[in-house]
Design a protein around this motif. Structure first.
Motif, PDB file in Angstrom:
ATOM      1  N   VAL A 187     -40.906   9.935  27.120  1.00 12.44           N
ATOM      2  CA  VAL A 187     -42.192  10.387  27.645  1.00 12.44           C
ATOM      3  C   VAL A 187     -43.323   9.678  26.910  1.00 12.44           C
ATOM      4  O   VAL A 187     -43.352   9.619  25.678  1.00 12.44           O
ATOM      5  CB  VAL A 187     -42.341  11.913  27.518  1.00 12.44           C
ATOM      6  CG1 VAL A 187     -43.699  12.372  28.040  1.00 12.44           C
ATOM      7  CG2 VAL A 187     -41.212  12.622  28.273  1.00 12.44           C
ATOM      8  N   GLU A 188     -44.273   9.130  27.694  1.00 18.18           N
ATOM      9  CA  GLU A 188     -45.438   8.452  27.122  1.00 18.18           C
ATOM     10  C   GLU A 188     -46.706   9.033  27.729  1.00 18.18           C
ATOM     11  O   GLU A 188     -46.813   9.164  28.950  1.00 18.18           O
ATOM     12  CB  GLU A 188     -45.401   6.949  27.431  1.00 18.18           C
ATOM     13  CG  GLU A 188     -44.238   6.200  26.810  1.00 18.18           C
ATOM     14  CD  GLU A 188     -44.192   4.753  27.261  1.00 18.18           C
ATOM     15  OE1 GLU A 188     -44.205   3.871  26.392  1.00 18.18           O
ATOM     16  OE2 GLU A 188     -44.157   4.514  28.482  1.00 18.18           O
ATOM     17  N   VAL A 212     -43.687  16.803  17.315  1.00 17.89           N
ATOM     18  CA  VAL A 212     -45.004  17.199  17.829  1.00 17.89           C
ATOM     19  C   VAL A 212     -45.991  16.060  17.585  1.00 17.89           C
ATOM     20  O   VAL A 212     -46.356  15.780  16.445  1.00 17.89           O
ATOM     21  CB  VAL A 212     -45.512  18.497  17.160  1.00 17.89           C
ATOM     22  CG1 VAL A 212     -46.832  18.931  17.814  1.00 17.89           C
ATOM     23  CG2 VAL A 212     -44.480  19.604  17.245  1.00 17.89           C
ATOM     24  N   GLN A 213     -46.417  15.414  18.664  1.00 19.16           N
ATOM     25  CA  GLN A 213     -47.375  14.313  18.585  1.00 19.16           C
ATOM     26  C   GLN A 213     -48.664  14.780  19.249  1.00 19.16           C
ATOM     27  O   GLN A 213     -48.638  15.247  20.393  1.00 19.16           O
ATOM     28  CB  GLN A 213     -46.830  13.096  19.324  1.00 19.16           C
ATOM     29  CG  GLN A 213     -45.366  12.793  19.067  1.00 19.16           C
ATOM     30  CD  GLN A 213     -45.159  11.789  17.962  1.00 19.16           C
ATOM     31  OE1 GLN A 213     -45.800  10.746  17.925  1.00 19.16           O
ATOM     32  NE2 GLN A 213     -44.263  12.106  17.055  1.00 19.16           N
ATOM     33  N   MET A 220     -54.349  17.052  23.366  1.00 21.31           N
ATOM     34  CA  MET A 220     -53.136  16.813  24.135  1.00 21.31           C
ATOM     35  C   MET A 220     -51.968  16.597  23.180  1.00 21.31           C
ATOM     36  O   MET A 220     -52.100  15.915  22.164  1.00 21.31           O
ATOM     37  CB  MET A 220     -53.297  15.605  25.050  1.00 21.31           C
ATOM     38  CG  MET A 220     -54.503  15.698  25.977  1.00 21.31           C
ATOM     39  SD  MET A 220     -54.386  14.607  27.410  1.00 21.31           S
ATOM     40  CE  MET A 220     -53.179  15.485  28.411  1.00 21.31           C
ATOM     41  N   ALA A 221     -50.836  17.198  23.516  1.00 22.02           N
ATOM     42  CA  ALA A 221     -49.663  17.099  22.654  1.00 22.02           C
ATOM     43  C   ALA A 221     -48.412  16.859  23.486  1.00 22.02           C
ATOM     44  O   ALA A 221     -48.301  17.344  24.615  1.00 22.02           O
ATOM     45  CB  ALA A 221     -49.508  18.379  21.834  1.00 22.02           C
ATOM     46  N   ILE A 222     -47.495  16.084  22.933  1.00 21.75           N
ATOM     47  CA  ILE A 222     -46.138  16.007  23.470  1.00 21.75           C
ATOM     48  C   ILE A 222     -45.239  16.749  22.491  1.00 21.75           C
ATOM     49  O   ILE A 222     -45.186  16.402  21.301  1.00 21.75           O
ATOM     50  CB  ILE A 222     -45.652  14.559  23.642  1.00 21.75           C
ATOM     51  CG1 ILE A 222     -46.533  13.803  24.635  1.00 21.75           C
ATOM     52  CG2 ILE A 222     -44.209  14.541  24.129  1.00 21.75           C
ATOM     53  CD1 ILE A 222     -46.076  12.376  24.880  1.00 21.75           C
ATOM     54  N   ILE A 223     -44.566  17.762  22.989  1.00 20.32           N
ATOM     55  CA  ILE A 223     -43.777  18.647  22.141  1.00 20.32           C
ATOM     56  C   ILE A 223     -42.302  18.538  22.497  1.00 20.32           C
ATOM     57  O   ILE A 223     -41.916  18.686  23.659  1.00 20.32           O
ATOM     58  CB  ILE A 223     -44.245  20.107  22.285  1.00 20.32           C
ATOM     59  CG1 ILE A 223     -45.710  20.235  21.852  1.00 20.32           C
ATOM     60  CG2 ILE A 223     -43.352  21.050  21.486  1.00 20.32           C
ATOM     61  CD1 ILE A 223     -46.330  21.581  22.140  1.00 20.32           C
ATOM     62  N   LYS A 224     -41.514  18.268  21.493  1.00 23.40           N
ATOM     63  CA  LYS A 224     -40.065  18.237  21.665  1.00 23.40           C
ATOM     64  C   LYS A 224     -39.497  19.531  21.119  1.00 23.40           C
ATOM     65  O   LYS A 224     -39.556  19.797  19.917  1.00 23.40           O
ATOM     66  CB  LYS A 224     -39.472  17.026  20.935  1.00 23.40           C
ATOM     67  CG  LYS A 224     -37.997  16.819  21.171  1.00 23.40           C
ATOM     68  CD  LYS A 224     -37.516  15.535  20.501  1.00 23.40           C
ATOM     69  CE  LYS A 224     -36.049  15.284  20.771  1.00 23.40           C
ATOM     70  NZ  LYS A 224     -35.589  14.017  20.140  1.00 23.40           N
ATOM     71  N   ASP A 225     -38.940  20.349  22.014  1.00 18.42           N
ATOM     72  CA  ASP A 225     -38.439  21.679  21.677  1.00 18.42           C
ATOM     73  C   ASP A 225     -36.971  21.739  22.073  1.00 18.42           C
ATOM     74  O   ASP A 225     -36.608  21.390  23.205  1.00 18.42           O
ATOM     75  CB  ASP A 225     -39.263  22.724  22.434  1.00 18.42           C
ATOM     76  CG  ASP A 225     -38.944  24.156  22.038  1.00 18.42           C
ATOM     77  OD1 ASP A 225     -37.783  24.433  21.691  1.00 18.42           O
ATOM     78  OD2 ASP A 225     -39.852  24.999  22.106  1.00 18.42           O
ATOM     79  N   PHE A 242     -35.900  23.034  25.427  1.00 19.04           N
ATOM     80  CA  PHE A 242     -36.293  22.315  26.638  1.00 19.04           C
ATOM     81  C   PHE A 242     -35.447  21.049  26.759  1.00 19.04           C
ATOM     82  O   PHE A 242     -35.110  20.408  25.764  1.00 19.04           O
ATOM     83  CB  PHE A 242     -37.769  21.941  26.597  1.00 19.04           C
ATOM     84  CG  PHE A 242     -38.702  23.097  26.818  1.00 19.04           C
ATOM     85  CD1 PHE A 242     -39.401  23.240  28.010  1.00 19.04           C
ATOM     86  CD2 PHE A 242     -38.890  24.060  25.834  1.00 19.04           C
ATOM     87  CE1 PHE A 242     -40.264  24.302  28.221  1.00 19.04           C
ATOM     88  CE2 PHE A 242     -39.748  25.124  26.028  1.00 19.04           C
ATOM     89  CZ  PHE A 242     -40.437  25.256  27.231  1.00 19.04           C
ATOM     90  N   GLU A 243     -35.147  20.677  27.990  1.00 22.12           N
ATOM     91  CA  GLU A 243     -34.325  19.495  28.233  1.00 22.12           C
ATOM     92  C   GLU A 243     -34.995  18.230  27.725  1.00 22.12           C
ATOM     93  O   GLU A 243     -34.360  17.354  27.134  1.00 22.12           O
ATOM     94  CB  GLU A 243     -34.032  19.369  29.728  1.00 22.12           C
ATOM     95  CG  GLU A 243     -33.226  18.134  30.103  1.00 22.12           C
ATOM     96  CD  GLU A 243     -33.138  17.927  31.609  1.00 22.12           C
ATOM     97  OE1 GLU A 243     -32.578  16.887  32.016  1.00 22.12           O
ATOM     98  OE2 GLU A 243     -33.631  18.772  32.384  1.00 22.12           O
ATOM     99  N   LYS A 244     -36.293  18.103  27.984  1.00 24.87           N
ATOM    100  CA  LYS A 244     -37.049  16.921  27.599  1.00 24.87           C
ATOM    101  C   LYS A 244     -38.354  17.357  26.929  1.00 24.87           C
ATOM    102  O   LYS A 244     -38.782  18.509  27.074  1.00 24.87           O
ATOM    103  CB  LYS A 244     -37.377  16.076  28.840  1.00 24.87           C
ATOM    104  CG  LYS A 244     -36.164  15.630  29.645  1.00 24.87           C
ATOM    105  CD  LYS A 244     -36.606  14.914  30.922  1.00 24.87           C
ATOM    106  CE  LYS A 244     -35.428  14.522  31.788  1.00 24.87           C
ATOM    107  NZ  LYS A 244     -35.840  13.864  33.047  1.00 24.87           N
TER     108      LYS A 244
END
Length: 759
Positions: A428-429, A527-528, A547-552, A555-557
């Motif tokens: 994910v970008e 967490v970015q 804005m954040a991209i969270i890897k949990d 969650f699948e992605k």
């Protein structure tokens, strides 16, 4: 593909002769106005050097990517020679026959010149000579181009920009055949073609030349490169510093709708100093950075070879070479550049300009092994010294993957005018734009973003409205819809207030302002986050977007969390679109579909949006799921019972079908003073049309809730379908990572150090 054995043997037989030949002292012809000075440097010396030719010949047949490139170029140019030479009277815009033919001729001449040097076959030199002589005869008869649309008309082409393209390439060809030509032939070409050509680009067209813009960079490089070949110090000085003592006082606009530069800054060095940030970000955006990098780097290489004392690759702390890494980071997983500002989708690092950039960066930089992996993907190299260096690096197994990570790129000559943050987590970008205006190619989209998964757009930025070099569409030039739609705020994934674009879509205002970084954090792999503020787009209104991209693990992605906090001194109407790509699968709200499509508004981009569906938000969370290229996505937005939801589609008031018919879901909030927009976007599951099976097609989020929103902090609670709760708290005012925070939410204290909290 290997070169044939007989050609390789030929190289061996000419090696000794060439060594003697290349060391011979050459004297440039003196032009009639005595502008050309003498030089004792052997030719070629500009890009392909005499020493480089010797080194290449010594390696031929044993450098696979170079050999294959050479074979392909030879086949291409042999076919052109067989067709004969055509230098037609110029009559067309971009995409027309005469435009395309002259553009093709410049490239063919450059390649033929290189083949002459490497293969030592006079047929290529003769071909270049014959074509140059045809241009000498043609050029001295040409008036300004008959198409009058450009603010600076060329003679071979409808704009000086394309004339400059031509001279940048042809100067390389001239350098390669310089020693093949007689002194009288050189005098003839320099007196009747090259010097007048350079003078028209510069002295005759100061509105084009005397500014800071990608157009002028091409002009500077053209004048400077032919000056280097001719040994003309006056031309070189004009290229580096501009036309001294000249300032523009016109209010003329350029072809792209932006006002011309009036501050007197001009020349190649000014074009390095002003548009590039210390991080190597180019203010017009990656599409035009790609376009400008060729003249920047090819002229810089010429300067390095002929005028090493200038130390051009060290200028502004080596920003030219640094910018290549930056530009590569501004591409998605497939190598396509993110369409920030004016940008055509699909432009990628496979373009010839980036072959040049990668090779030069590797040769003159730190020989980054990651660049070799890009060069391998490009599957070709320059047929010169830098291309040889790359080819040898690949052959010797030095290649390593080019590793793209989350990165924050500053904008502005000193890095103080906002920037662009790219958040990356697995596949994910997210591209978050909080930059300055971006010169005349800038769009009015402060705090906008776009989202990608594995190189595919999920939430899109429209890009430009133009069919580049397609004559049937406006002569291949920018269409009026670029201004009426693509540049307008509503065309982007950000807030539009009262149906009016940021800065009222006025370049003179927008160019004075930029957004400001609140914080950027990429240390935590899971967490970015990027956060920025805009206070000038609408007087009296402040926008803060985090804005954040969270890897949990639940969650699948990785998923996106988006928080847009709006504070205003009066009540407004806010429109917040999500330009999703794909087909609607499901919503949790009921919507009605009109029998007749009408436009959403009559100006500021709204006139180009059809309303395809309307609804009132019926719950605290509104959901939209869609399917695109075999993947499912779900948008979850925090809403209230007064919010409207609009399905829109681009294409209204577009009778010539210049715009793509793409959809959006728009959240409209009326009569609000201070408000907050919070949403998540999940990538999940897959669908196979072969097995006809849908996997994990439903959202994993049960509830999205704002549990705190103050001047200092905003907290969002995320509950998944299994009932697990996560909390994200962002600092709205304090960006110091060393500061300790203490926040009480629902009778529970949360303490942390840094800009955000997530648990």
């Amino acid at each position: 593909m290997k070169l044939t054995q007989n050609i390789i043997l030929k190289f061996a037989t000419v090696a000794l002769v060439f060594t003697m030949y290349s060391c011979k002292k050459e004297t440039n012809a003196v032009s009639k106005n005595n502008a050309t000075t003498q030089t004792d440097q052997a030719h070629p010396k500009l890009i392909l050097t005499a020493q480089g030719v010797k080194d290449i010949r010594a390696q031929l047949g044993d450098i696979p990517i170079f050999d294959a490139t050479l074979e392909a170029v030879k086949e291409e140019i042999d076919a052109e020679i067989a067709l004969g030479i055509d230098t037609p009277i110029p009559v067309d815009y971009s995409g027309g026959y005469t435009h395309v033919r002259h553009k093709r001729n410049m490239i063919v001449m450059q390649k033929a010149g290189v083949l002459y040097q490497i293969l030592d076959d006079e047929k290529y030199a003769k071909y270049v000579k014959d074509m140059l002589m045809q241009y000498e005869a043609l050029y001295k008869t040409l008036p300004l181009h008959p198409k009058t649309r450009s603010y600076a008309r060329g003679k071979l082409f409808w704009q000086c920009l394309n004339d400059s393209n031509w001279l940048v390439y042809v100067s390389q060809a001239y350098d390669c055949v310089y020693n093949y030509l007689s002194e009288d032939e050189r005098v003839k070409l320099e007196t009747n073609l090259f010097k007048p050509f350079a003078d028209h680009i510069s002295i005759d067209s100061p509105q084009f030349y005397q500014r800071v813009h990608n157009h002028s960079t091409w002009g500077n490089a053209a004048v400077g490169m032919i000056g280097l070949v001719m040994g003309d110090e006056e031309l070189l000085d004009r290229a580096l510093y501009g036309i001294k003592g000249l300032k523009l006082d016109t209010k003329e606009k350029d072809d792209d709708g932006g006002f011309l530069n009036k501050d007197g800054k001009a020349g190649f060095l000014a074009n390095i100093e002003e548009p590039f940030s210390p991080d190597g970000y180019y203010n017009e955006g990656p599409y035009y950075q790609r376009y400008a990098m060729y003249p920047f780097l090819i002229f810089a290489e010429g300067l390095h070879n002929v005028k090493p004392e200038l130390k051009i690759f060290e200028y502004k702390e080596g920003v030219l070479l640094k910018s290549i890494n930056t530009l590569l980071n501004l591409s998605d997983a497939d190598g396509d550049f993110f369409p920030l500002n004016d940008g055509q989708k699909g432009m990628s690092y496979y373009t010839s300009a980036l072959v040049t950039a990668v090779d030069i960066s590797y040769h003159f930089g730190i020989q980054d092994a990651g660049l070799l992996s890009i060069a391998s993907k490009q599957d070709r190299v320059l047929l010169d010294d830098s291309g040889l260096a790359v080819a040898l690096g690949i052959k010797n197994g030095k290649s390593e993957p080019f590793n793209k990570q989350s990165i924050n790129l500053s904008d502005g000559p000193k890095g103080t005018q906002g920037g662009v943050a790219i958040l990356r987590n697995d596949d994910v970008e997210l591209v978050f734009k909080y930059a300055a205006q971006g010169s005349s190619h800038g769009h009015y989209d402060k705090l906008s973003y776009s989202l990608y998964e594995k190189g595919e757009e999920v939430i899109q930025d429209y890009g430009l409205a133009r069919f580049v070099n397609i004559e049937q569409k406006g002569g291949g030039n920018y269409l009026k819809e670029n201004k009426t739609w693509a540049k307008q705020t509503i065309a982007h994934n950000t807030v539009t207030q009262n149906e009016t674009s940021h800065f009222n879509a006025k370049y003179e205002i927008g160019s004075k302002h930029h957004s400001v970084l609140n914080y950027f954090s990429s240390e935590n792999q899971n967490v970015q986050v990027a956060s920025a503020k805009e206070v000038n787009a609408y007087p009296g209104t402040e926008m803060l977007r985090t804005m954040a991209i969270i890897k949990d693990e639940d969650f699948e992605k990785p998923y996106v969390l988006d928080i847009m906090k709006v504070t205003s001194d009066k009540a407004n109407k806010y429109d917040f679109p999500y330009y999703f790509l794909g087909q609607v699968v499901q919503t949790n709200f009921k919507y009605s579909v009109p029998k007749v499509l009408t436009a959403l508004g009559d100006k500021n981009g709204y006139q180009h949006l059809f309303v395809e569906g309307t609804a009132k938000a019926s719950s605290d969370n509104s959901k939209l799921s869609w399917l695109n290229k075999g993947k499912f996505y779900t948008l979850t937005s925090v809403t209230n019972d007064k919010d409207q939801l609009l399905f829109t589609r681009i294409g209204a008031n577009d009778p010539e079908f210049n715009l793509r018919r793409e959809a959006a879901l728009m959240l409209r909030r009326k009569d609000s003073k201070n408000t907050i927009f919070v949403s998540t976007i999940e990538a999940h599951g897959s669908y196979s049309p072969v097995t006809e099976s849908a996997i994990n097609s439903n959202s994993n989020i049960k509830e999205l809730k704002v549990v705190l929103d103050s001047a200092d902090y905003t907290a969002v609670q995320i509950t998944n379908i299994k009932g697990k709760v996560k909390l994200f708290i962002t600092s709205n005012e304090e960006d110091s990572k060393k500061v300790k925070h203490n926040v009480k939410i629902n009778d529970k204290n949360y303490e942390w150090s840094g800009s955000y909290y997530f648990e």
